[in-house]
Design a protein around this motif. Structure first.
Motif, PDB file in Angstrom:
ATOM      1  N   GLU A  58      16.909   1.073 -17.635  1.00 27.58           N
ATOM      2  CA  GLU A  58      16.214  -0.162 -17.610  1.00 27.58           C
ATOM      3  C   GLU A  58      15.035  -0.585 -18.659  1.00 27.58           C
ATOM      4  OE1 GLU A  58      17.198  -2.358 -15.415  1.00 27.58           O
ATOM      5  OE2 GLU A  58      18.557  -1.123 -14.357  1.00 27.58           O
ATOM      6  N   SER A  59      15.267   0.372 -19.630  1.00 25.06           N
ATOM      7  CA  SER A  59      14.073   0.514 -20.603  1.00 25.06           C
ATOM      8  C   SER A  59      13.988  -0.668 -21.491  1.00 25.06           C
ATOM      9  CB  SER A  59      13.926   1.574 -21.572  1.00 25.06           C
ATOM     10  OG  SER A  59      15.311   1.737 -22.284  1.00 25.06           O
ATOM     11  N   LEU A  60      15.325  -1.483 -21.624  1.00 31.72           N
ATOM     12  CA  LEU A  60      15.173  -2.808 -22.516  1.00 31.72           C
ATOM     13  C   LEU A  60      15.331  -4.056 -21.681  1.00 31.72           C
ATOM     14  CD1 LEU A  60      17.962  -1.586 -24.886  1.00 31.72           C
ATOM     15  CD2 LEU A  60      15.482  -1.270 -25.248  1.00 31.72           C
ATOM     16  N   ASN A  61      15.219  -4.006 -20.290  1.00 26.48           N
ATOM     17  CA  ASN A  61      15.442  -4.954 -19.592  1.00 26.48           C
ATOM     18  C   ASN A  61      14.312  -5.884 -19.034  1.00 26.48           C
ATOM     19  OD1 ASN A  61      18.167  -4.146 -19.653  1.00 26.48           O
ATOM     20  ND2 ASN A  61      18.206  -3.615 -17.333  1.00 26.48           N
ATOM     21  N   ARG A  62      12.938  -5.598 -19.453  1.00 28.88           N
ATOM     22  CA  ARG A  62      11.836  -6.199 -19.079  1.00 28.88           C
ATOM     23  C   ARG A  62      11.666  -7.590 -20.107  1.00 28.88           C
ATOM     24  NH1 ARG A  62       6.482  -3.293 -17.337  1.00 28.88           N
ATOM     25  NH2 ARG A  62       8.016  -2.800 -15.519  1.00 28.88           N
ATOM     26  N   THR A  63      11.587  -7.050 -21.319  1.00 32.60           N
ATOM     27  CA  THR A  63      11.402  -7.959 -22.121  1.00 32.60           C
ATOM     28  C   THR A  63      12.620  -8.411 -23.243  1.00 32.60           C
ATOM     29  OG1 THR A  63      10.210  -6.339 -23.612  1.00 32.60           O
ATOM     30  CG2 THR A  63       8.735  -7.880 -22.063  1.00 32.60           C
ATOM     31  N   GLY A  64      13.504  -7.432 -23.110  1.00 38.67           N
ATOM     32  CA  GLY A  64      14.570  -7.467 -24.082  1.00 38.67           C
ATOM     33  C   GLY A  64      14.501  -6.523 -25.089  1.00 38.67           C
ATOM     34  N   ALA A  65      15.457  -6.100 -25.919  1.00 41.47           N
ATOM     35  CA  ALA A  65      15.406  -5.145 -26.911  1.00 41.47           C
ATOM     36  C   ALA A  65      14.558  -5.538 -28.173  1.00 41.47           C
ATOM     37  CB  ALA A  65      16.791  -4.712 -27.542  1.00 41.47           C
ATOM     38  N   HIS A  66      14.759  -6.784 -28.614  1.00 38.26           N
ATOM     39  CA  HIS A  66      13.806  -7.143 -29.831  1.00 38.26           C
ATOM     40  C   HIS A  66      12.407  -7.003 -29.568  1.00 38.26           C
ATOM     41  CE1 HIS A  66      12.661  -9.273 -33.496  1.00 38.26           C
ATOM     42  NE2 HIS A  66      11.741 -10.035 -32.714  1.00 38.26           N
ATOM     43  N   ALA A  67      11.744  -7.526 -28.555  1.00 38.11           N
ATOM     44  CA  ALA A  67      10.484  -7.568 -28.115  1.00 38.11           C
ATOM     45  C   ALA A  67       9.950  -5.992 -27.722  1.00 38.11           C
ATOM     46  CB  ALA A  67      10.297  -8.558 -26.837  1.00 38.11           C
ATOM     47  N   THR A  68      10.871  -5.251 -27.042  1.00 37.28           N
ATOM     48  CA  THR A  68      10.630  -3.959 -26.673  1.00 37.28           C
ATOM     49  C   THR A  68      10.311  -2.959 -28.066  1.00 37.28           C
ATOM     50  OG1 THR A  68      11.718  -4.252 -24.655  1.00 37.28           O
ATOM     51  CG2 THR A  68      11.455  -1.908 -25.538  1.00 37.28           C
ATOM     52  N   PHE A  69      11.381  -3.236 -28.922  1.00 37.16           N
ATOM     53  CA  PHE A  69      10.993  -2.462 -30.241  1.00 37.16           C
ATOM     54  C   PHE A  69      10.098  -2.936 -30.998  1.00 37.16           C
ATOM     55  CE2 PHE A  69      15.925  -2.175 -30.268  1.00 37.16           C
ATOM     56  CZ  PHE A  69      16.000  -1.014 -29.270  1.00 37.16           C
ATOM     57  N   GLU A  70       9.571  -4.259 -31.008  1.00 36.24           N
ATOM     58  CA  GLU A  70       8.572  -4.565 -31.888  1.00 36.24           C
ATOM     59  C   GLU A  70       7.214  -3.900 -31.113  1.00 36.24           C
ATOM     60  OE1 GLU A  70       8.003  -6.656 -34.574  1.00 36.24           O
ATOM     61  OE2 GLU A  70      10.075  -6.491 -35.028  1.00 36.24           O
ATOM     62  N   ALA A  71       7.028  -4.195 -29.785  1.00 36.81           N
ATOM     63  CA  ALA A  71       6.017  -3.586 -29.247  1.00 36.81           C
ATOM     64  C   ALA A  71       5.849  -1.942 -29.320  1.00 36.81           C
ATOM     65  CB  ALA A  71       5.861  -3.951 -27.726  1.00 36.81           C
ATOM     66  N   GLU A  72       6.903  -1.209 -29.466  1.00 39.40           N
ATOM     67  CA  GLU A  72       7.044   0.160 -29.357  1.00 39.40           C
ATOM     68  C   GLU A  72       6.738   0.478 -31.012  1.00 39.40           C
ATOM     69  OE1 GLU A  72       6.995   4.235 -28.559  1.00 39.40           O
ATOM     70  OE2 GLU A  72       6.977   2.553 -27.227  1.00 39.40           O
ATOM     71  N   PHE A  73       7.470  -0.044 -31.837  1.00 36.60           N
ATOM     72  CA  PHE A  73       7.408   0.713 -33.086  1.00 36.60           C
ATOM     73  C   PHE A  73       6.436   0.026 -34.076  1.00 36.60           C
ATOM     74  CE2 PHE A  73      11.397   1.917 -31.230  1.00 36.60           C
ATOM     75  CZ  PHE A  73      11.529   3.149 -31.105  1.00 36.60           C
ATOM     76  N   ARG A  74       6.295  -1.201 -33.779  1.00 38.98           N
ATOM     77  CA  ARG A  74       5.682  -2.320 -34.680  1.00 38.98           C
ATOM     78  C   ARG A  74       6.016  -2.227 -36.196  1.00 38.98           C
ATOM     79  NH1 ARG A  74       1.682  -4.260 -31.779  1.00 38.98           N
ATOM     80  NH2 ARG A  74       1.175  -3.296 -29.618  1.00 38.98           N
ATOM     81  N   GLU A  75       5.109  -1.615 -37.155  1.00 41.92           N
ATOM     82  CA  GLU A  75       5.475  -1.229 -38.580  1.00 41.92           C
ATOM     83  C   GLU A  75       5.945   0.179 -38.731  1.00 41.92           C
ATOM     84  OE1 GLU A  75       5.845  -3.965 -40.723  1.00 41.92           O
ATOM     85  OE2 GLU A  75       5.368  -5.110 -38.782  1.00 41.92           O
TER      86      GLU A  75
END
Length: 861
Positions: A58-75
């Motif tokens: 369920e790790s990608l299901n709250r905000t979607g893959a793109h938003a999750t990746f942006e929040a987790e990895f940033r730059e």
């Protein structure tokens, strides 16, 4: 013992994918063990992200893959001029994210994926290369792929970044944790090998920062202790075992310690004769700063590129290993002591042999874990953080004959130490290790403390040092700084010339071509003269400029480029990139030369009769070296005493800051040590030990949990391991009792683990009701348990319930042919052939070659 299992909702805080045989269907077509994960089943969430559920849940299901990746990895994933090695690919979505966002200049990506995930993604075409700078590889061939991506060049500029995908962080598949550990150790080992062979910009920068304080070379002590015995004190857990023997015979031994154990030596009031440090990183200062508390009896021996904050604040005698300057110079020692790696212990051993010691006793050189999971001695950050639980299966044999866990970098150090011991033995020096728990190393003699070689007479280390080491007073410091100032000024001038030549070459390259042809031959000849000048007149500094310009040269040396097939336009573009790299490399090299001149001038200012104390204080603060204030006061007591009160107060403030810095415990290194003692790694290790039925190792793990600094938060993990121990002892009732507090606690971090064990034990006992309750909870936690839950419903007579679970699962995972086949077989079992036929026809439409579906369909005609 029946257990009333509560219904659970939501995701547990810790997941994994067990392989567990619960029961088998009575039909041969489905007579395989129940496997919770559905390896090749993709699911699509409401954001349109298609992914492997068993990988990401369920790790990608709250905000979607793109938003999750942006929040987790940033730059972090988009740093320029970096080779990003990514563990896992989040079902290929992280690769897609990077492609869509765009690659930063000079960067490349190597994804390492588990074999079953790799093949599932490849089968869907998700790993087809659309950009040669992004590659996904299997663990067994990552090195070859990394070489194609120019990993050595990235090591050269200290720009290899290891990143864990969300799949690797959550580790729903246990193998991700082992893959992450193994890859980190393997990459770090290769990093060390590459940088020591090639040189490294960061090492050279440190070297230039340290020149003011590297006054005396280690060659002054060559053969100074001919035939004597030394103890090499390192940071392994067995250090404490040797301390009583060392104290008992202190006057007959020379103590050579690595800097990281300074705190422990001070705790037991043991002062070493020599202390070693080699690491250039700021983290090394956190680890080693306690050594600055030693008194004048200790001599600091440092690698030329040691972290400057350690060297510049050391108040006593010190010697450097290696060259003073990174270019040919009369200031470099005629004979430099160059030490091998990969560890500071290797360097200390080599230096001890160079100083003439013929018996080297190793204390704290373990290179493996204790049975409780410790890697370092009492007093270290690693020991205070608690035992490590994230262990791999890599083991070595100890001197005591048992097997102990180790790490890939420790294993490499064992190998290098064995080679080193063999070479030293040939040259007349023997290494000894009395610790039974240390890794057994060829040519390192293991014996008891009573059999260690002990000189009959005391040794006067200070007398040797007085004879060999000239006193470093103000005139010597002045002469050293003045010579460096002349050297740096001349070198700065030469590097400026190289920069100007590169600018001239850029102008020639820009004007030389037209319409894909060379139209100005005179400019070509001029460019050739510039190249000749660079190679001959500036050959030595030319090498350094290339090191500092390698970031831009990487863009010239693109992967997989065919230089022979280049057009004239491509050659012109390449020439531009090449000379821009030279120009920028010269600019980068000028930076440490310019700051080095400032540093030399400030050292000269320290030695003047009336220094500008405000300027000095500002500089010490900028350099983060408050200890220079104390050092200056010690060296210049008369000038210090004559300072006005406001300057005295400013120096006092720096002195207090220095004291607070030395006492600070909550450092970056301490936080990293705690990460390695993360309790969440316990279930992975415990499951592996249970699978191997390694009761002794499980018992060691249980004891380690009791010793963890956060013992109250470790209670659930202790219960889990207690249950595993009971299972190995074949005491099912005791195991169920251990798991009971876990399965009745919806917030337990090991709820899923305990439920799986309860389900298995209940089935073994024939207690289908208890197994049903456990599997119902598991199915609520994760769809990976739907098939087991449906099967237990079938076994307990709830056929309609089983059908509902199968249908709900197939709706969520329409590609799961295993679930479809089981449901079809269930329809046949309850005499619903039409329902079975419809399902099988649908399967064969999607998968016409599926043998199981075809066999069942044939039976319907």
């Amino acid at each position: 013992m029946p257990v009333a299992l509560p219904m659970m909702t939501g995701e547990p805080t810790r997941h994994w994918m067990p392989r567990m045989t619960l029961a088998t269907h009575d039909n041969a077509l489905t007579d395989e063990p129940f496997v919770p994960q559905v390896v090749a089943s993709f699911v699509t969430n409401r954001f349109g992200d298609r992914y492997l559920y068993h990988v990401n849940r369920e790790s990608l299901n709250r905000t979607g893959a793109h938003a999750t990746f942006e929040a987790e990895f940033r730059e972090r994933l988009f740093r320029p001029d970096t080779l990003h090695i990514v563990i896992g690919s989040d079902s290929g979505l992280l690769i897609q994210h990077i492609r869509e966002r765009g690659l930063p200049p000079g960067s490349r990506y190597l994804f390492i994926e588990l074999p079953e995930v790799y093949h599932a993604l490849a089968g869907e075409g998700l790993l087809d290369e659309v950009d040669e700078r992004i590659v996904c590889a299997l663990p067994e061939n990552w090195r070859q792929t990394a070489e194609k991506l120019k990993i050595l060049d990235y090591f050269y500029i200290d720009a290899v970044e290891i990143v864990e995908s969300l799949a690797a962080q959550y580790a729903y598949l246990d193998d991700y944790r082992a893959l992450s550990w193994t890859m980190r150790e393997a990459v770090n080992q290769q990093r060390w090998q590459a940088t020591t062979q090639l040189g490294n910009e960061s090492f050279i920068r440190r070297q230039l920062e340290n020149v003011c304080d590297n006054l005396q070379p280690s060659s002054l002590l060559k053969n100074a202790f001919n035939g004597a015995t030394a103890v090499i004190l390192a940071g392994g857990p067995s250090l404490d075992e040797q301390l009583d023997w060392i104290r008992q015979h202190r006057d007959r031994l020379v103590l050579i310690a690595v800097s990281r154990i300074a705190t422990r030596l001070q705790q037991v009031e043991l002062t070493p004769d020599f202390i070693f440090s080699v690491d250039p990183t700021d983290l090394s200062y956190d680890i080693s700063k306690a050594m600055l508390k030693f008194d004048t009896r200790t001599v600091f021996i440092n690698q030329y590129h040691v972290v400057p904050r350690l060297l510049a604040q050391w108040p006593h005698r010190h010697l450097y290993m290696g060259a003073l300057l990174p270019w040919k110079s009369p200031l470099n020692p005629a004979e430099a002591l160059n030490t091998p790696g990969p560890t500071v212990t290797n360097a200390a051993i080599h230096a001890a042999h160079y100083m003439g010691f013929r018996h080297l006793i190793l204390a704290g050189v373990d290179l493996c874990f204790t049975r409780e999971g410790h890697t370092h001695a009492v007093g270290s950050n690693e020991h205070r953080a608690g035992p490590r639980f994230d262990l791999t299966a890599l083991q070595v044999t100890t001197n005591g004959g048992w097997e102990a866990n180790t790490t890939p970098d420790f294993a490499s150090a064992i190998s290098s130490l064995g080679i080193q011991a063999r070479q030293l033995r040939v040259e007349g020096t023997t290494l000894y290790n009395a610790a039974a728990g240390a890794a057994r190393i060829e040519d390192v003699r293991h014996c008891t403390s009573e059999d260690l070689p002990l000189p009959e007479q005391p040794i006067d280390v200070e007398a040797v040092l007085v004879r060999r080491l000239p006193s470093i007073e103000r005139p010597a410091r002045l002469a050293h700084a003045q010579a460096l100032l002349r050297e740096f000024t001349a070198t700065e001038h030469q590097v400026s010339k190289i920069r100007d030549l590169a600018i001239e070459a850029l102008e020639c390259n820009a004007r030389m071509y037209a319409d894909g042809l060379i139209v100005e031959p005179t400019l070509k000849r001029r460019l050739d003269r510039i190249e000749k000048n660079l190679r001959r007149q500036h050959r030595e500094l030319n090498r350094l400029v290339k090191i500092f310009g390698i970031r831009d040269l990487l863009r010239v040396a693109k992967p997989f480029t065919d230089f022979d097939a280049m057009t004239a336009d491509e050659a012109q573009s390449l020439g531009q990139l090449y000379y821009e790299a030279f120009r920028d490399g010269a600019e980068r090299l000028l930076q440490p030369l310019t700051s080095g001149i400032e540093r030399i001038e400030m050292r000269l200012e320290e030695e003047t009769d009336q220094p500008d104390i405000e300027r000095l204080i500002a500089f010490w603060r900028k350099e983060q070296m408050p200890g220079r204030a104390r050092l200056w006061r010690t060296r210049h007591p008369q000038q210090a005493a004559a300072l006005p009160p406001e300057h005295q107060a400013a120096l006092d403030t720096l002195d207090r800051a220095f004291h607070a810095e030395l006492e600070e415990q909550e450092t970056a290194h301490m936080r990293r040590a705690r990460h390695h003692s993360d309790l969440r790694a316990i279930p992975v290790r415990a499951r592996a030990l249970l699978q191997r039925k390694d009761r002794a190792a499980l018992d060691d793990l249980r004891q380690a949990i009791d010793r963890h600094p956060q013992a109250d938060t470790a209670t659930d993990y202790a219960h889990l391991v207690d249950g595993y121990l009971a299972e190995i002892d074949q005491d099912d009732e005791r195991a169920i009792e251990a798991y009971y507090p876990l399965v009745t606690n919806p917030n337990s971090p090991v709820l899923e683990d305990a439920l799986v064990r309860v389900a298995g034990l209940s089935l073994n006992q024939g207690n289908h009701d208890n197994a049903r309750f456990a599997l119902e909870c598991l199915a609520t936690l994760s769809p990976t348990y739907h098939l087991q839950y449906a099967e237990i419903l079938r076994l307990t007579g709830d056929i309609l319930g089983a059908i509902d679970v199968y249908n709900a699962h197939i709706q969520q995972f329409p590609d799961d042919t295993q679930a479809q086949l089981r449901l079809a077989r269930l329809y046949l079992d309850i005499d619903l052939p039409d329902a079975a036929r419809l399902l099988l026809e649908h399967m064969l439409t999607q998968h016409p070659e599926h043998s199981g579906a075809r066999t069942l369909m044939a039976g319907l005609h």
